[in-house]
Design an enzyme around this catalytic site. Sequence first.
Site, PDB file in Angstrom:
ATOM      1  N   TYR A  96      47.800  19.143  15.039  1.00  0.00           N
ATOM      2  CA  TYR A  96      48.171  17.734  15.040  1.00  0.00           C
ATOM      3  C   TYR A  96      46.910  16.893  15.075  1.00  0.00           C
ATOM      4  O   TYR A  96      45.877  17.311  14.538  1.00  0.00           O
ATOM      5  CB  TYR A  96      49.144  17.424  16.196  1.00  0.00           C
ATOM      6  N   ARG A 160      53.131   5.109   6.246  1.00  0.00           N
ATOM      7  CA  ARG A 160      52.138   4.622   7.203  1.00  0.00           C
ATOM      8  C   ARG A 160      51.726   5.791   8.086  1.00  0.00           C
ATOM      9  O   ARG A 160      52.088   5.884   9.251  1.00  0.00           O
ATOM     10  CB  ARG A 160      52.706   3.475   8.045  1.00  0.00           C
ATOM     11  N   LYS A 178      54.315  17.957  14.072  1.00  0.00           N
ATOM     12  CA  LYS A 178      55.009  17.429  15.243  1.00  0.00           C
ATOM     13  C   LYS A 178      56.050  18.410  15.755  1.00  0.00           C
ATOM     14  O   LYS A 178      56.202  18.622  16.961  1.00  0.00           O
ATOM     15  CB  LYS A 178      55.664  16.101  14.884  1.00  0.00           C
ATOM     16  N   GLU A 249      59.462   8.886  11.944  1.00  0.00           N
ATOM     17  CA  GLU A 249      58.022   9.064  12.105  1.00  0.00           C
ATOM     18  C   GLU A 249      57.247   8.380  10.979  1.00  0.00           C
ATOM     19  O   GLU A 249      57.506   8.620   9.793  1.00  0.00           O
ATOM     20  CB  GLU A 249      57.683  10.559  12.107  1.00  0.00           C
ATOM     21  N   ASP A 250      56.296   7.530  11.340  1.00  0.00           N
ATOM     22  CA  ASP A 250      55.307   6.971  10.412  1.00  0.00           C
ATOM     23  C   ASP A 250      55.929   6.271   9.208  1.00  0.00           C
ATOM     24  O   ASP A 250      55.481   6.434   8.069  1.00  0.00           O
ATOM     25  CB  ASP A 250      54.337   8.060   9.956  1.00  0.00           C
ATOM     26  N   ASP A 272      59.338   7.744  17.443  1.00  0.00           N
ATOM     27  CA  ASP A 272      58.243   8.098  18.342  1.00  0.00           C
ATOM     28  C   ASP A 272      57.114   7.078  18.292  1.00  0.00           C
ATOM     29  O   ASP A 272      56.461   6.829  19.299  1.00  0.00           O
ATOM     30  CB  ASP A 272      57.710   9.489  17.998  1.00  0.00           C
ATOM     31  N   ASP A 273      56.854   6.477  17.133  1.00  0.00           N
ATOM     32  CA  ASP A 273      55.784   5.489  17.026  1.00  0.00           C
ATOM     33  C   ASP A 273      56.070   4.274  17.910  1.00  0.00           C
ATOM     34  O   ASP A 273      55.147   3.688  18.493  1.00  0.00           O
ATOM     35  CB  ASP A 273      55.617   5.030  15.576  1.00  0.00           C
ATOM     36  N   ASN A 419      44.431   6.324  16.231  1.00  0.00           N
ATOM     37  CA  ASN A 419      43.913   7.619  15.813  1.00  0.00           C
ATOM     38  C   ASN A 419      44.099   7.782  14.313  1.00  0.00           C
ATOM     39  O   ASN A 419      44.869   7.034  13.710  1.00  0.00           O
ATOM     40  CB  ASN A 419      44.588   8.766  16.601  1.00  0.00           C
TER      41      ASN A 419
END
Length: 600
Positions: A96, A160, A178, A249-250, A272-273, A419
């Site tokens: 990850y 993203r 993940k 996610e993203d 989760d973001d 990150n």
Amino acid sequence: MSEIVGRPRRNSIELVGAKAGTAMPAEMRQALNLRGLVPASVEDFTKQEMRAFQQLMSKPSSLEKYEFLANLRCINVNLFFRLVMNHFKEIAPIIYTPTVGEACLNYSHIYPFIYPGHMSVGLFITLGDVDNVDLVIQNYRESMTEHNDPEITVITDGSRILGLGDLGINGMAIPIGKLQLYVAAAGLNPARTLPIVLDFGTNSKKYQNDPLYLGTRQPRPDDETFYNATGKVLSALYRAFPDILVQFEDFSTDHAFGLLDQWRNKALCFNDDIQGTGSVILAGFISAVEQAGIAPTDQRILFVGAGSAGVGVAKQLVEYMVLEYNISEEQAKAMFWFVDSRGMITANRGDTLAAHKVYFARHDNDDTQCTSLEDALEYVKPTALIGLSTIYKAFNENILSRMNELNPHGRPIIFPLSNPESKAECTFEEAMRCTNNRVLFASGTAFPEYTIPETGEVRVPAQGNNMYVFPSIGLGAALCKPSRITDTMIYAVSKALANSLDNKERARGELYPRIERIRDVSARLTAAFITQAVHEGNVRDQHWVHIVEANMPEGVDTKTVSGLFTKRVLGEVKALMWEPASSVEQYMFEAITFENPDEI
């Protein structure tokens, strides 16, 4: 589930033997006519793991280590997860962040070489597949050697990815990585995880023009098409797997909030973001405030970056202040300021604010407008500076030094959370040097320890990594089967994470538990999640209702979100966490029993 009729399957004994590799017993080699075709030595799992770790460490670059592990995951799941779990601190940054970012950037170029050609690593769903997505799911079922319905899916459209932007189909490395953390950290069954990428196109000219790009070379669809297509995919998933947990996610910021708003109250899902990041940073913030020397309700919190993650974190901090200190939502919200690319976010700034930014827009600034972080710092005089901007070195030495000067009577809280490292607002070393070693620090990416030159004291940076919380949310959902995931259930996870510091970690002033304890910490957070879900009447599996209610100590206020749980609940969670087999004999028995229980 009924037996799938389709592709022929390998004999179960042969399949299990192949997965055992060099640990395959001599009797099985004889039965499979392998005598003389493989080396004669029969190894135990310890030697297999030793060889694998030596090979991993011999790879000269992080990307090559990632490639080695990806291939190992396809060849031998049991060995892969034993390696990850026994060397978690070393391997988690490879599967990850930060290495997964590099893998995403190169995904189309390395894809054919990291997965054996017959392996299905997940679902790649295009806009053209949407009207036939039930067939796509059926194809996935037929491709699996173990017919397990997935308990959890991580789904992205690659729009993203981390701080790297629109990577299209290359973002598939994120759901894969993940889900590996869900397994290693919290013990979900790897055979019951499903990574998905929605290959709806990319707006990146780089990938549209890359001849080796494996995704759809077309611009992304408009919002109406996006939500319609995504809705069909999600409906099909819930139709096929009614108990599945969907983790978004993203996605781009607007779509991240839009999908969560559409689905959170009618299906089992979370982002989760937004929610995971908020949860883990809340836990670190709780720990930091205890050491800051400034009262919690006197904190002045300046966020740099107003995307889905930043706003999600801030909203959870607001909820914490309301629930924990019995202040109004307006009083709590007044403790927060945001800076985006145009400066401090105010209601009278003169531009049209994105919908998710309106909540935190300041109305008390009169005619003051701060066009830079430096201006905002002087105006707000923050006690806490939180970065989710993806702007490298946004917290320069002047900013860091000024934060130290602004807080002479308390320790400054500085969380550079972007990150990978190439997007981090500052490093741990910079924060330590510029604050005379007073900083309360947590980052989104891993940084090395820092030795204070004057004393030789070694300080360990806290990493506010979502891997502390999302695995336990996933395991908790898989075990107790809530109808939905509420903010207070996630808040309970945050409280439990802050409570999970042991005496040595507290004495060292650390904000998070040592990552080496991730498995035990995840079990504790899962127990807190399930306990809170039972208190809310939000559990479909009555087994957990009985365990929680039968073991609840007298006098506990179930209306208060405490993050507490009983030893009985914790023990039950630990007993149900998946683990790779620790011996050849255990592996062979479990695998053959699963493949064909009638043969045992």
